[in-house]
Enzyme design. Structure first.
Site, PDB file in Angstrom:
ATOM      1  N   LYS A 123       3.304  21.441  28.390  1.00  0.00           N
ATOM      2  CA  LYS A 123       1.921  21.904  28.355  1.00  0.00           C
ATOM      3  C   LYS A 123       1.023  20.685  28.184  1.00  0.00           C
ATOM      4  CE  LYS A 123       0.565  23.715  24.242  1.00  0.00           C
ATOM      5  NZ  LYS A 123       0.613  24.485  22.998  1.00  0.00           N
ATOM      6  N   CYS A 171       9.968  25.978  21.886  1.00  0.00           N
ATOM      7  CA  CYS A 171       9.892  27.213  21.102  1.00  0.00           C
ATOM      8  C   CYS A 171      10.213  28.453  21.923  1.00  0.00           C
ATOM      9  CB  CYS A 171       8.523  27.335  20.456  1.00  0.00           C
ATOM     10  SG  CYS A 171       8.314  26.123  19.146  1.00  0.00           S
TER      11      CYS A 171
HETATM   12  N1  NAD Z   1       7.650  22.060  18.134  1.00  0.00           N
HETATM   13  C1  NAD Z   1       6.918  23.118  17.837  1.00  0.00           C
HETATM   14  O1  NAD Z   1       5.845  23.359  18.379  1.00  0.00           O
HETATM   15  C2  NAD Z   1       7.393  24.101  16.790  1.00  0.00           C
HETATM   16  C3  NAD Z   1       6.492  25.047  16.292  1.00  0.00           C
HETATM   17  C4  NAD Z   1       6.920  25.932  15.334  1.00  0.00           C
HETATM   18  C5  NAD Z   1       8.245  25.888  14.894  1.00  0.00           C
HETATM   19  N2  NAD Z   1       9.110  24.975  15.411  1.00  0.00           N
HETATM   20  C6  NAD Z   1      10.485  24.951  14.900  1.00  0.00           C
HETATM   21  O2  NAD Z   1      10.611  23.862  13.989  1.00  0.00           O
HETATM   22  C7  NAD Z   1      11.924  23.299  14.078  1.00  0.00           C
HETATM   23  C8  NAD Z   1      11.829  21.825  14.401  1.00  0.00           C
HETATM   24  O3  NAD Z   1      11.196  21.687  15.669  1.00  0.00           O
HETATM   25  P1  NAD Z   1      10.633  20.286  16.169  1.00  0.00           P
HETATM   26  O4  NAD Z   1       9.885  20.542  17.422  1.00  0.00           O
HETATM   27  O5  NAD Z   1       9.971  19.604  15.041  1.00  0.00           O
HETATM   28  O6  NAD Z   1      12.019  19.549  16.511  1.00  0.00           O
HETATM   29  P2  NAD Z   1      12.270  17.998  16.659  1.00  0.00           P
HETATM   30  O7  NAD Z   1      13.509  17.866  17.468  1.00  0.00           O
HETATM   31  O8  NAD Z   1      11.026  17.323  17.108  1.00  0.00           O
HETATM   32  O9  NAD Z   1      12.563  17.506  15.177  1.00  0.00           O
HETATM   33  C9  NAD Z   1      13.728  17.787  14.480  1.00  0.00           C
HETATM   34  C10 NAD Z   1      14.047  16.569  13.621  1.00  0.00           C
HETATM   35  O10 NAD Z   1      15.101  16.921  12.728  1.00  0.00           O
HETATM   36  C11 NAD Z   1      15.947  15.789  12.616  1.00  0.00           C
HETATM   37  N3  NAD Z   1      17.244  16.230  12.110  1.00  0.00           N
HETATM   38  C12 NAD Z   1      18.201  16.938  12.740  1.00  0.00           C
HETATM   39  N4  NAD Z   1      19.251  17.150  11.934  1.00  0.00           N
HETATM   40  C13 NAD Z   1      18.937  16.588  10.757  1.00  0.00           C
HETATM   41  C14 NAD Z   1      19.612  16.479   9.517  1.00  0.00           C
HETATM   42  N5  NAD Z   1      20.804  17.022   9.337  1.00  0.00           N
HETATM   43  N6  NAD Z   1      18.996  15.834   8.503  1.00  0.00           N
HETATM   44  C15 NAD Z   1      17.766  15.288   8.680  1.00  0.00           C
HETATM   45  N7  NAD Z   1      17.094  15.358   9.834  1.00  0.00           N
HETATM   46  C16 NAD Z   1      17.668  15.998  10.855  1.00  0.00           C
HETATM   47  C17 NAD Z   1      15.983  15.205  14.006  1.00  0.00           C
HETATM   48  O11 NAD Z   1      16.423  13.863  14.005  1.00  0.00           O
HETATM   49  C18 NAD Z   1      14.520  15.362  14.436  1.00  0.00           C
HETATM   50  O12 NAD Z   1      13.749  14.233  14.109  1.00  0.00           O
HETATM   51  C19 NAD Z   1      12.660  24.123  15.126  1.00  0.00           C
HETATM   52  O13 NAD Z   1      13.364  25.140  14.483  1.00  0.00           O
HETATM   53  C20 NAD Z   1      11.531  24.692  15.957  1.00  0.00           C
HETATM   54  O14 NAD Z   1      11.891  25.895  16.583  1.00  0.00           O
HETATM   55  C21 NAD Z   1       8.705  24.061  16.326  1.00  0.00           C
END
Ligand code: NAD
Length: 445
Positions: free
Chosen positions: A335, A275
């Site tokens: 973390k 993030c």
């Molecule tokens: N990880 C965190 O703590 C957190 C917190 C708040 C917001 N976010 C935001 O949330 C979003 C996702 O983060 P994350 O950590 O879950 O990422 P992640 O990489 O763990 O998960 C993303 C998922 O999306 C899938 N994906 C990608 N393209 C796709 C498509 N076209 N169709 C279907 N699935 C698809 C991937 O295979 C993956 O499983 C990001 O924008 C991130 O900035 C993350």
């Protein structure tokens, strides 16, 4: 739920636990197969338990058939990744791809909700894309932004006990639909898996309805502000080292002022994860694109990158030559309480040590297998004491409790040299010296 990563799984699991029916899909077929087989692809406290109970109760299901998932839902949360491009701008290709899939598969009206972190104005583009890709002229799409503020490591608790739920909408009906989705959380009428139904009395979450642009901006502005705080503490730590003051004394006193607050004022190796680093970059880029020079944030980003350099200055000063030295790295995840190593400072530490010819023995409670895939040259030990055996130095990179509570008397007997360079300020300098250690941390003597 489109995207079964960190955010998608936690959101899906918690909404299912709160009583909703959730269908999850992901482009990664292996991930879907693992979930269908009862596996959980990420480590997050409480997640496995609620996914298992929701699956048994039939409230959550997984399919690799995206069209099937899209048709099943009235509200669709987009939880795909938005990684940084080379220039720092957010890569929104996954959002665009999902927009096309939704537009092509939908046969009934949908509320399409951005849960992924995206730059302001993405909602406008998303709305246009849905209209442009749609083949069914009578299917209506509404777009909303619902940024996620959960913290990895306490994600389930954060989801059930948020400070605020922000919804950016274009019309009242979207706000009402989202309020209904979050009603169990707002009214605390769910069975809390974290506190086993006995949640501590706390303030209630605020449900904030804004424009879509504002909601998108709130997320980037919040993460960037927290990043600023961390970098501010790191500059204060640098000053403390040069002047001869103690950063912990300074930041503790600062934090008692409610206008400042004590959190995110910890000096050390700086911020990492999926993030902060990318959101800071994306926010700087967004500001630049509309003619606003976000100098203050650029400085925070620079300070953060310099933390690793400052850490290595300490390592080099203490160890002198790194080539051929045996170095224990305590902590790989970005973390504590997560197996996430994306943009983890520890990875850069391992990389630099290996480049310099050091023998790396790393330990982490959850993140070994992911790191091993990137750096197979290093040795890995689940038991921290095994990583410390015969080590010339211990480098502390993650604030896991197992490291915080290490028995350094025992560790000292195993190590070749009693040298600890602490990137997370976990120990008392005085105590470590009493135990016969050469001990270096950030902003403390
Ligand atoms: N990880 C965190 O703590 C957190 C917190 C708040 C917001 N976010 C935001 O949330 C979003 C996702 O983060 P994350 O950590 O879950 O990422 P992640 O990489 O763990 O998960 C993303 C998922 O999306 C899938 N994906 C990608 N393209 C796709 C498509 N076209 N169709 C279907 N699935 C698809 C991937 O295979 C993956 O499983 C990001 O924008 C991130 O900035 C993350």
């Amino acid at each position: 739920m489109i995207g079964c990563g960190y955010v998608g799984l936690v959101t899906g699991a918690c909404l299912a636990e709160a009583g909703h029916e959730v269908v999850c899909t992901d482009i990664d077929r292996e991930r879907i197969a693992k979930l269908n087989a009862g596996g959980v692809p990420i480590y997050e406290h409480h997640l496995e338990g609620i996914l298992t109970s929701a699956r048994k109760a039939g409230r959550i299901s997984y399919t690799a058939d995206t069209a099937e998932a899209i048709r099943a839902g009235d509200a669709i949360f987009i939880c795909v990744g938005t990684p940084p491009k080379e220039n720092g701008e957010a890569d929104l290709s996954a959002i665009d791809h999902v927009a096309r899939q939704i537009a092509e598969a939908a046969r009934s009206p949908k509320l399409v909700i951005e849960k992924s972190t995206v730059p302001a104005r993405t909602g406008i583009q998303l709305g246009r894309a849905l209209a442009a890709y749609s083949r069914e002229t009578n299917v209506r799409f509404r777009v909303a932004s619902n940024p996620e503020f959960l913290r990895e490591g306490t994600a389930v608790e954060d989801f059930f006990h948020p400070d605020r739920i922000v919804v950016g909408v274009e019309d009242e009906s979207s706000a009402a639909e989202l309020r209904e989705i979050y009603r169990p959380i707002l009214e605390r009428s769910f069975h809390c898996p974290v506190h086993n139904g006995a949640c501590p009395a706390g303030h209630k979450a605020e449900f904030l309805v804004t424009t879509i642009n504002s909601a998108e901006l709130i997320k980037h502005a919040s993460n960037s502000f927290l990043a600023l705080k961390i970098s501010y503490a790191n500059v204060i730590a640098d000053l403390c080292e040069r002047i001869g003051a103690d950063v912990e004394e300074v930041t503790h006193a600062m934090g008692l002022d409610p206008r400042i607050g004590g959190q995110f004022l910890r000096a050390g190796l700086g911020f990492g994860g999926f993030c902060f680093p990318k959101d800071v970059q994306a926010f700087i880029h967004l500001a630049g694109a509309v003619g606003v020079d976000f100098d203050i944030l650029k400085a925070a980003d620079r300070v953060n990158k310099q933390c690793i350099d400052r850490f290595f200055e300490k390592v080099r000063k203490a160890l002198w030559v790194l080539k051929g030295k045996q170095v224990a790295v305590l902590g790989l995840a970005f973390k504590a309480n997560t197996d996430d190593i994306r943009f983890a400072p520890a990875l850069e530490v391992v990389k630099r040590l290996l480049e310099e010819g050091a023998h790396v023995h790393a330990s982490d409670p959850e993140a070994i297998s992911r790191t091993k895939a990137l750096y197979p040259q290093a040795a890995y030990h689940r038991d921290a004491y095994e990583a410390l055996r015969s080590a010339d130095a211990a480098l502390v990179c993650t604030e896991w409790d197992v490291f915080r509570n290490l028995d350094w008397e025992r560790a000292g007997k195993l190590m070749a040299r009693r040298l600890v360079i602490d990137g997370r300020n976990l120990y008392s300098p005085q105590r470590m010296r009493e135990l016969g250690f050469e001990y270096y941390s950030f902003g403390r003597e």
